[in-house]
Design a protein around this motif. Structure first.
Motif, PDB file in Angstrom:
ATOM      1  N   UNK A 121       0.848  -1.189   0.000  1.00  0.00           N
ATOM      2  CA  UNK A 121       0.000   0.000   0.000  1.00  0.00           C
ATOM      3  C   UNK A 121       0.879   1.233   0.000  1.00  0.00           C
ATOM      4  N   UNK A 122       0.483   2.236  -0.791  1.00  0.00           N
ATOM      5  CA  UNK A 122       1.192   3.500  -0.856  1.00  0.00           C
ATOM      6  C   UNK A 122       0.203   4.601  -0.532  1.00  0.00           C
ATOM      7  N   UNK A 123       0.557   5.440   0.442  1.00  0.00           N
ATOM      8  CA  UNK A 123      -0.317   6.539   0.836  1.00  0.00           C
ATOM      9  C   UNK A 123       0.382   7.845   0.500  1.00  0.00           C
ATOM     10  N   UNK A 124      -0.282   8.674  -0.312  1.00  0.00           N
ATOM     11  CA  UNK A 124       0.254   9.997  -0.628  1.00  0.00           C
ATOM     12  C   UNK A 124      -0.874  11.003  -0.451  1.00  0.00           C
ATOM     13  N   UNK A 125      -0.818  11.746   0.629  1.00  0.00           N
ATOM     14  CA  UNK A 125      -1.880  12.694   0.943  1.00  0.00           C
ATOM     15  C   UNK A 125      -3.142  11.949   1.319  1.00  0.00           C
ATOM     16  N   UNK A 126      -4.213  12.149   0.558  1.00  0.00           N
ATOM     17  CA  UNK A 126      -5.487  11.483   0.808  1.00  0.00           C
ATOM     18  C   UNK A 126      -5.727  10.318  -0.145  1.00  0.00           C
ATOM     19  N   UNK A 127      -4.717   9.980  -0.952  1.00  0.00           N
ATOM     20  CA  UNK A 127      -4.862   8.907  -1.926  1.00  0.00           C
ATOM     21  C   UNK A 127      -4.172   7.646  -1.425  1.00  0.00           C
ATOM     22  N   UNK A 128      -4.901   6.537  -1.486  1.00  0.00           N
ATOM     23  CA  UNK A 128      -4.359   5.233  -1.108  1.00  0.00           C
ATOM     24  C   UNK A 128      -4.310   4.375  -2.360  1.00  0.00           C
ATOM     25  N   UNK A 129      -3.157   3.759  -2.623  1.00  0.00           N
ATOM     26  CA  UNK A 129      -3.008   2.857  -3.758  1.00  0.00           C
ATOM     27  C   UNK A 129      -2.589   1.495  -3.223  1.00  0.00           C
ATOM     28  N   UNK A 130      -3.345   0.468  -3.583  1.00  0.00           N
ATOM     29  CA  UNK A 130      -3.083  -0.894  -3.117  1.00  0.00           C
ATOM     30  C   UNK A 130      -2.739  -1.748  -4.318  1.00  0.00           C
ATOM     31  N   UNK A 131      -1.582  -2.439  -4.249  1.00  0.00           N
ATOM     32  CA  UNK A 131      -1.153  -3.339  -5.326  1.00  0.00           C
ATOM     33  C   UNK A 131      -1.113  -4.754  -4.780  1.00  0.00           C
ATOM     34  N   UNK A 132      -1.649  -5.685  -5.561  1.00  0.00           N
ATOM     35  CA  UNK A 132      -1.657  -7.081  -5.153  1.00  0.00           C
ATOM     36  C   UNK A 132      -1.625  -7.979  -6.368  1.00  0.00           C
ATOM     37  N   UNK A 133      -1.729  -9.291  -6.151  1.00  0.00           N
ATOM     38  CA  UNK A 133      -1.662 -10.229  -7.271  1.00  0.00           C
ATOM     39  C   UNK A 133      -2.838 -10.095  -8.251  1.00  0.00           C
ATOM     40  N   UNK A 134      -3.990  -9.606  -7.813  1.00  0.00           N
ATOM     41  CA  UNK A 134      -5.154  -9.499  -8.704  1.00  0.00           C
ATOM     42  C   UNK A 134      -5.312  -8.118  -9.325  1.00  0.00           C
ATOM     43  N   UNK A 135      -4.431  -7.164  -8.980  1.00  0.00           N
ATOM     44  CA  UNK A 135      -4.543  -5.853  -9.618  1.00  0.00           C
ATOM     45  C   UNK A 135      -4.193  -4.708  -8.695  1.00  0.00           C
ATOM     46  N   UNK A 136      -4.349  -3.495  -9.224  1.00  0.00           N
ATOM     47  CA  UNK A 136      -4.048  -2.263  -8.503  1.00  0.00           C
ATOM     48  C   UNK A 136      -5.327  -1.443  -8.377  1.00  0.00           C
ATOM     49  N   UNK A 137      -5.536  -0.875  -7.190  1.00  0.00           N
ATOM     50  CA  UNK A 137      -6.723  -0.062  -6.934  1.00  0.00           C
ATOM     51  C   UNK A 137      -6.323   1.236  -6.257  1.00  0.00           C
ATOM     52  N   UNK A 138      -7.042   2.309  -6.596  1.00  0.00           N
ATOM     53  CA  UNK A 138      -6.809   3.615  -5.985  1.00  0.00           C
ATOM     54  C   UNK A 138      -8.086   4.125  -5.350  1.00  0.00           C
ATOM     55  N   UNK A 139      -7.917   4.849  -4.238  1.00  0.00           N
ATOM     56  CA  UNK A 139      -9.049   5.475  -3.569  1.00  0.00           C
ATOM     57  C   UNK A 139      -8.595   6.812  -3.022  1.00  0.00           C
ATOM     58  N   UNK A 140      -9.387   7.839  -3.282  1.00  0.00           N
ATOM     59  CA  UNK A 140      -9.101   9.170  -2.753  1.00  0.00           C
ATOM     60  C   UNK A 140     -10.111   9.463  -1.661  1.00  0.00           C
ATOM     61  N   UNK A 141      -9.609   9.604  -0.430  1.00  0.00           N
ATOM     62  CA  UNK A 141     -10.468   9.877   0.717  1.00  0.00           C
ATOM     63  C   UNK A 141     -10.741  11.375   0.818  1.00  0.00           C
ATOM     64  N   UNK A 142     -11.829  11.716   1.495  1.00  0.00           N
ATOM     65  CA  UNK A 142     -12.157  13.124   1.709  1.00  0.00           C
ATOM     66  C   UNK A 142     -11.211  13.711   2.759  1.00  0.00           C
ATOM     67  N   UNK A 143     -11.255  15.037   2.921  1.00  0.00           N
ATOM     68  CA  UNK A 143     -10.389  15.711   3.894  1.00  0.00           C
ATOM     69  C   UNK A 143     -10.873  15.533   5.329  1.00  0.00           C
ATOM     70  N   UNK A 144     -11.969  14.823   5.531  1.00  0.00           N
ATOM     71  CA  UNK A 144     -12.518  14.616   6.870  1.00  0.00           C
ATOM     72  C   UNK A 144     -11.813  13.498   7.631  1.00  0.00           C
ATOM     73  N   UNK A 145     -10.971  12.722   6.958  1.00  0.00           N
ATOM     74  CA  UNK A 145     -10.284  11.603   7.621  1.00  0.00           C
ATOM     75  C   UNK A 145      -8.784  11.672   7.366  1.00  0.00           C
TER      76      UNK A 145
END
Length: 177
Positions: A17-41
């Motif tokens: 997992x890579x966290x840069x600011x509010x963006x989380x990127x998860x890499x695994x054997x089945x693929x890569x996913x990104x999620x941008x969280x709101x500024x509330x967390x």
């Protein structure tokens, strides 16, 4: 306090997992996913786990806390195991077959239904009356399964149509003379 948000999301071996600011990127054997969280967390990575904490005590911050943690947990699960929806076809002559990148459905219409399988999802028909939709994105898997089901929803009298595996169809009694 959020019962779901308090729990850290464990990262299994083979998942980064890579966290840069509010963006989380998860890499695994089945693929890569990104999620941008709101500024509330606030999202932090400690050891082999990701934790999500609210930045305030407002109602919106508490809502985003549990939702953000669930989104991160779904990304980790999608990158490792993936998601799966199973559909059953009931009805005389109703059947499904996969030919290349197209799902062919015979559903009692005057023509066959050709459903184009989108990228990111795998659709298989192990039996003529079963359809399995698999992928790493839970939203996409659920949407594709719902689109297939919409071609012939189960009716309440005989139960004919496409239904989710294990779905209960409320049955009605027919007319009496």
């Amino acid at each position: 306090m959020s019962r779901i948000g308090k729990k850290p999301v464990d990262l299994p071996s083979g998942v980064t997992a890579t966290i840069s600011g509010q963006t989380v990127e998860v890499k695994g054997p089945k693929g890569t996913h990104k999620f941008r969280a709101t500024d509330d967390v606030t999202i932090m990575q400690e050891d082999n786990a990701i934790t999500v904490m609210p930045r305030g005590s407002s109602k919106r911050a508490r809502q985003q806390w549990g939702m953000s943690r669930t989104m991160v947990a779904n990304m980790v699960k999608g990158a490792t195991e993936g998601f799966k929806k199973e559909l059953e076809i009931t009805g005389v002559g109703y059947r499904a077959a996969v030919q290349g990148n197209v799902l062919k459905l015979n559903l009692g219409y005057s023509h066959d239904v050709d459903f184009a399988i989108p990228d990111g999802v795998t659709v298989t028909a192990p039996k003529p009356t079963e359809i399995v939709v698999e992928g790493s994105d839970p939203q996409l898997v659920g949407q594709v399964a719902a689109n297939i089901r919409d071609w012939r929803r189960p009716e309440p009298y005989k139960g004919k149509g496409i239904k989710y595996k294990g779905e209960f169809i409320f049955r009605k009694e027919g007319k009496k003379k």
